[in-house]
Design a protein around this motif. Structure first.
Motif, PDB file in Angstrom:
ATOM      1  N   HIS A   1       0.823  -1.212   0.000  1.00  0.00           N
ATOM      2  CA  HIS A   1       0.000   0.000   0.000  1.00  0.00           C
ATOM      3  C   HIS A   1       0.857   1.262   0.000  1.00  0.00           C
ATOM      4  O   HIS A   1       1.801   1.403   0.772  1.00  0.00           O
ATOM      5  CB  HIS A   1      -0.915   0.012   1.224  1.00  0.00           C
ATOM      6  N   LYS A   2       0.489   2.185  -0.891  1.00  0.00           N
ATOM      7  CA  LYS A   2       1.134   3.489  -0.932  1.00  0.00           C
ATOM      8  C   LYS A   2       0.089   4.539  -0.591  1.00  0.00           C
ATOM      9  O   LYS A   2      -1.015   4.524  -1.132  1.00  0.00           O
ATOM     10  CB  LYS A   2       1.728   3.753  -2.321  1.00  0.00           C
ATOM     11  N   LEU A   3       0.460   5.453   0.295  1.00  0.00           N
ATOM     12  CA  LEU A   3      -0.491   6.466   0.725  1.00  0.00           C
ATOM     13  C   LEU A   3      -0.923   7.357  -0.430  1.00  0.00           C
ATOM     14  O   LEU A   3      -0.088   7.896  -1.156  1.00  0.00           O
ATOM     15  CB  LEU A   3       0.120   7.339   1.821  1.00  0.00           C
TER      16      LEU A   3
ATOM     17  N   HIS B   1      -8.323   3.089   3.086  1.00  0.00           N
ATOM     18  CA  HIS B   1      -7.405   2.078   3.593  1.00  0.00           C
ATOM     19  C   HIS B   1      -7.308   2.275   5.099  1.00  0.00           C
ATOM     20  O   HIS B   1      -8.069   3.064   5.684  1.00  0.00           O
ATOM     21  CB  HIS B   1      -6.034   2.232   2.917  1.00  0.00           C
ATOM     22  N   GLN B   2      -6.389   1.569   5.763  1.00  0.00           N
ATOM     23  CA  GLN B   2      -6.269   1.704   7.218  1.00  0.00           C
ATOM     24  C   GLN B   2      -5.893   3.112   7.667  1.00  0.00           C
ATOM     25  O   GLN B   2      -6.067   3.458   8.822  1.00  0.00           O
ATOM     26  CB  GLN B   2      -5.251   0.704   7.768  1.00  0.00           C
ATOM     27  N   ASN B   3      -5.379   3.926   6.768  1.00  0.00           N
ATOM     28  CA  ASN B   3      -5.007   5.300   7.127  1.00  0.00           C
ATOM     29  C   ASN B   3      -6.174   6.271   6.972  1.00  0.00           C
ATOM     30  O   ASN B   3      -6.043   7.458   7.275  1.00  0.00           O
ATOM     31  CB  ASN B   3      -3.865   5.792   6.231  1.00  0.00           C
ATOM     32  N   SER B   4      -7.337   5.777   6.517  1.00  0.00           N
ATOM     33  CA  SER B   4      -8.441   6.662   6.147  1.00  0.00           C
ATOM     34  C   SER B   4      -9.418   6.899   7.288  1.00  0.00           C
ATOM     35  O   SER B   4      -9.663   6.019   8.121  1.00  0.00           O
ATOM     36  CB  SER B   4      -9.210   6.070   4.958  1.00  0.00           C
ATOM     37  N   ALA B   5      -9.980   8.101   7.273  1.00  0.00           N
ATOM     38  CA  ALA B   5     -11.056   8.458   8.200  1.00  0.00           C
ATOM     39  C   ALA B   5     -12.258   8.907   7.387  1.00  0.00           C
ATOM     40  O   ALA B   5     -12.136   9.350   6.247  1.00  0.00           O
ATOM     41  CB  ALA B   5     -10.604   9.564   9.145  1.00  0.00           C
ATOM     42  N   VAL B   6     -13.440   8.777   7.996  1.00  0.00           N
ATOM     43  CA  VAL B   6     -14.686   9.205   7.368  1.00  0.00           C
ATOM     44  C   VAL B   6     -15.259  10.355   8.179  1.00  0.00           C
ATOM     45  O   VAL B   6     -15.476  10.223   9.387  1.00  0.00           O
ATOM     46  CB  VAL B   6     -15.705   8.051   7.295  1.00  0.00           C
ATOM     47  N   LEU B   7     -15.486  11.466   7.512  1.00  0.00           N
ATOM     48  CA  LEU B   7     -16.031  12.661   8.147  1.00  0.00           C
ATOM     49  C   LEU B   7     -17.530  12.707   7.863  1.00  0.00           C
ATOM     50  O   LEU B   7     -17.951  12.676   6.713  1.00  0.00           O
ATOM     51  CB  LEU B   7     -15.346  13.906   7.581  1.00  0.00           C
ATOM     52  N   LEU B   8     -18.328  12.786   8.918  1.00  0.00           N
ATOM     53  CA  LEU B   8     -19.783  12.805   8.789  1.00  0.00           C
ATOM     54  C   LEU B   8     -20.275  14.244   8.835  1.00  0.00           C
ATOM     55  O   LEU B   8     -19.969  14.976   9.780  1.00  0.00           O
ATOM     56  CB  LEU B   8     -20.423  11.994   9.916  1.00  0.00           C
ATOM     57  N   THR B   9     -21.022  14.658   7.809  1.00  0.00           N
ATOM     58  CA  THR B   9     -21.488  16.043   7.738  1.00  0.00           C
ATOM     59  C   THR B   9     -22.967  16.101   7.386  1.00  0.00           C
ATOM     60  O   THR B   9     -23.535  15.140   6.849  1.00  0.00           O
ATOM     61  CB  THR B   9     -20.705  16.846   6.676  1.00  0.00           C
ATOM     62  N   ALA B  10     -23.581  17.256   7.667  1.00  0.00           N
ATOM     63  CA  ALA B  10     -24.988  17.455   7.320  1.00  0.00           C
ATOM     64  C   ALA B  10     -25.288  18.950   7.317  1.00  0.00           C
ATOM     65  O   ALA B  10     -24.547  19.750   7.901  1.00  0.00           O
ATOM     66  CB  ALA B  10     -25.894  16.741   8.320  1.00  0.00           C
TER      67      ALA B  10
ATOM     68  N   PHE C   1      -4.005   8.857  13.764  1.00  0.00           N
ATOM     69  CA  PHE C   1      -4.224   9.295  12.380  1.00  0.00           C
ATOM     70  C   PHE C   1      -2.931   9.848  11.776  1.00  0.00           C
ATOM     71  O   PHE C   1      -2.571   9.513  10.645  1.00  0.00           O
ATOM     72  CB  PHE C   1      -5.323  10.358  12.337  1.00  0.00           C
ATOM     73  N   CYS C   2      -2.248  10.698  12.533  1.00  0.00           N
ATOM     74  CA  CYS C   2      -1.009  11.301  12.023  1.00  0.00           C
ATOM     75  C   CYS C   2       0.057  10.235  11.771  1.00  0.00           C
ATOM     76  O   CYS C   2       0.795  10.298  10.778  1.00  0.00           O
ATOM     77  CB  CYS C   2      -0.490  12.343  13.009  1.00  0.00           C
ATOM     78  N   LYS C   3       0.117   9.251  12.653  1.00  0.00           N
ATOM     79  CA  LYS C   3       1.080   8.163  12.470  1.00  0.00           C
ATOM     80  C   LYS C   3       0.766   7.369  11.210  1.00  0.00           C
ATOM     81  O   LYS C   3       1.668   7.063  10.407  1.00  0.00           O
ATOM     82  CB  LYS C   3       1.062   7.236  13.690  1.00  0.00           C
ATOM     83  N   MET C   4      -0.516   7.040  11.014  1.00  0.00           N
ATOM     84  CA  MET C   4      -0.922   6.247   9.856  1.00  0.00           C
ATOM     85  C   MET C   4      -0.715   7.005   8.555  1.00  0.00           C
ATOM     86  O   MET C   4      -0.500   6.411   7.497  1.00  0.00           O
ATOM     87  CB  MET C   4      -2.388   5.836   9.980  1.00  0.00           C
ATOM     88  N   ASN C   5      -0.787   8.347   8.605  1.00  0.00           N
ATOM     89  CA  ASN C   5      -0.662   9.158   7.396  1.00  0.00           C
ATOM     90  C   ASN C   5       0.684   9.877   7.297  1.00  0.00           C
ATOM     91  O   ASN C   5       0.877  10.710   6.412  1.00  0.00           O
ATOM     92  CB  ASN C   5      -1.812  10.167   7.324  1.00  0.00           C
ATOM     93  N   ARG C   6       1.593   9.549   8.226  1.00  0.00           N
ATOM     94  CA  ARG C   6       2.949  10.122   8.234  1.00  0.00           C
ATOM     95  C   ARG C   6       2.904  11.645   8.209  1.00  0.00           C
ATOM     96  O   ARG C   6       3.540  12.305   7.385  1.00  0.00           O
ATOM     97  CB  ARG C   6       3.752   9.591   7.041  1.00  0.00           C
ATOM     98  N   ILE C   7       2.096  12.188   9.112  1.00  0.00           N
ATOM     99  CA  ILE C   7       1.930  13.633   9.231  1.00  0.00           C
ATOM    100  C   ILE C   7       2.492  14.092  10.569  1.00  0.00           C
ATOM    101  O   ILE C   7       2.279  13.439  11.595  1.00  0.00           O
ATOM    102  CB  ILE C   7       0.433  14.018   9.129  1.00  0.00           C
ATOM    103  N   THR C   8       3.214  15.203  10.575  1.00  0.00           N
ATOM    104  CA  THR C   8       3.690  15.803  11.822  1.00  0.00           C
ATOM    105  C   THR C   8       2.934  17.099  12.063  1.00  0.00           C
ATOM    106  O   THR C   8       2.282  17.648  11.161  1.00  0.00           O
ATOM    107  CB  THR C   8       5.199  16.098  11.745  1.00  0.00           C
TER     108      THR C   8
END
Length: 284
Positions: free
Chosen positions: A100-102, A147-156, A263-270
């Motif tokens: 898997h590649k981000l 993928h495992q690095n993904s989040a779902v944002l719920l909006t309305a 989330f930051c770890k999974m997406n390699r974000i600082t």
């Protein structure tokens, strides 16, 4: 069935009389000795009952047992097939995990209608919708970027409110084993731990269009069609960061901090990578 004292003829040992039997074995007295056999397997080719009515009844039992045996063999074969299929899926899953590649935009924002506003937060699952045209019309959309690095944002948005007032209701990481490419039913379940619901007060302070912008049409805040959009990983990190800052309840704040760190770890974000809010609303 009582077979004691019934006369039989064995292909090899000749005539005899049944002296004992149970569900799995039968004992027969021949002229010189007693012999034990597997019951009822010995009947048919090797052993014959003299009493025809008893033989007919026994034949029905044998047929029933044979049907049960075949059914058991079929179940075992189906189980072996299922095990092989699961093994193939595991190998495919491991291959996808390993290779898997981000993707820079592997987060999903979901448009909740009135009914989904409640169900998505109680069931912690959304449905990606159906394909509207083509040969796959009616089949569920595959959320291939998730993928495992993904989040779902719920909006309305509230009834009759403009699109610019779209609120963030909550957010969750996808299930630990979820891979969008393998999703056949379109259902996107939540992680066992990382899921956050906003209060009404918090939701009113978290407007989606303060974070999101369509770079091709940066001045417009329109959704048009479809249940979801993919968006930037760093934007999701910024949203999570702001949720952490907003939470006052100690337990919820701790969970939000853990969610943000994961989330930051999974997406390699600082922290240094986080952008400031620069969505369409901030550019007006």
């Amino acid at each position: 069935m009582n077979l004691i004292d019934k006369k039989v003829t064995h292909k090899r040992f000749g005539m005899g009389s049944i002296v004992n039997h149970n569900d799995s074995s039968i004992e027969i007295n021949f002229a010189t000795e007693n012999k034990k056999f597997v019951f009822p397997d010995v009947f048919g080719e090797h052993l014959k009952l003299h009493d025809k009515s008893v033989a007919d009844s026994l034949e029905k039992i044998i047929q029933k047992k044979e049907m049960e045996r075949k059914e058991e063999e079929w179940k075992k074969e189906e189980e072996r097939k299922l095990q092989r299929k699961n093994q193939e899926l595991r190998l495919e899953h491991e291959k996808l995990m390993k290779n898997h590649k981000l993707h820079p935009e592997s987060q999903m924002v979901f448009w909740c209608d009135t009914e989904e506003q409640e169900s998505s937060l109680s069931d912690w699952q959304v449905f990606s919708g159906e394909i509207k045209s083509g040969s796959n019309k009616g089949k569920p959309n595959k959320p291939i970027r998730l993928h495992q690095n993904s989040a779902v944002l719920l909006t309305a948005i509230d009834a009759n409110a403009p699109e610019k007032d779209r609120r963030i209701l909550g957010v969750y990481m996808v299930n630990e084993k979820f891979i969008g490419k393998l999703c056949e039913d379109g259902n996107i379940p939540a992680h066992s731990r990382y899921k956050l619901q906003l209060t009404d007060q918090e939701s009113n302070q978290m407007l989606f269009w303060e974070y999101y912008v369509n770079e091709k049409l940066p001045e417009k805040m329109t959704w048009n069609t479809g249940k979801y959009r993919y968006f930037d990983n760093s934007w999701m990190a910024q949203i999570l960061h702001d949720i952490v800052s907003m939470k006052s309840d100690s337990e919820e704040k701790e969970l939000a901090e853990q969610f943000f760190a994961h989330f930051c770890k999974m997406n390699r974000i600082t922290d240094q990578d986080l952008p400031k809010r620069n969505g369409a609303l901030m550019r007006m």
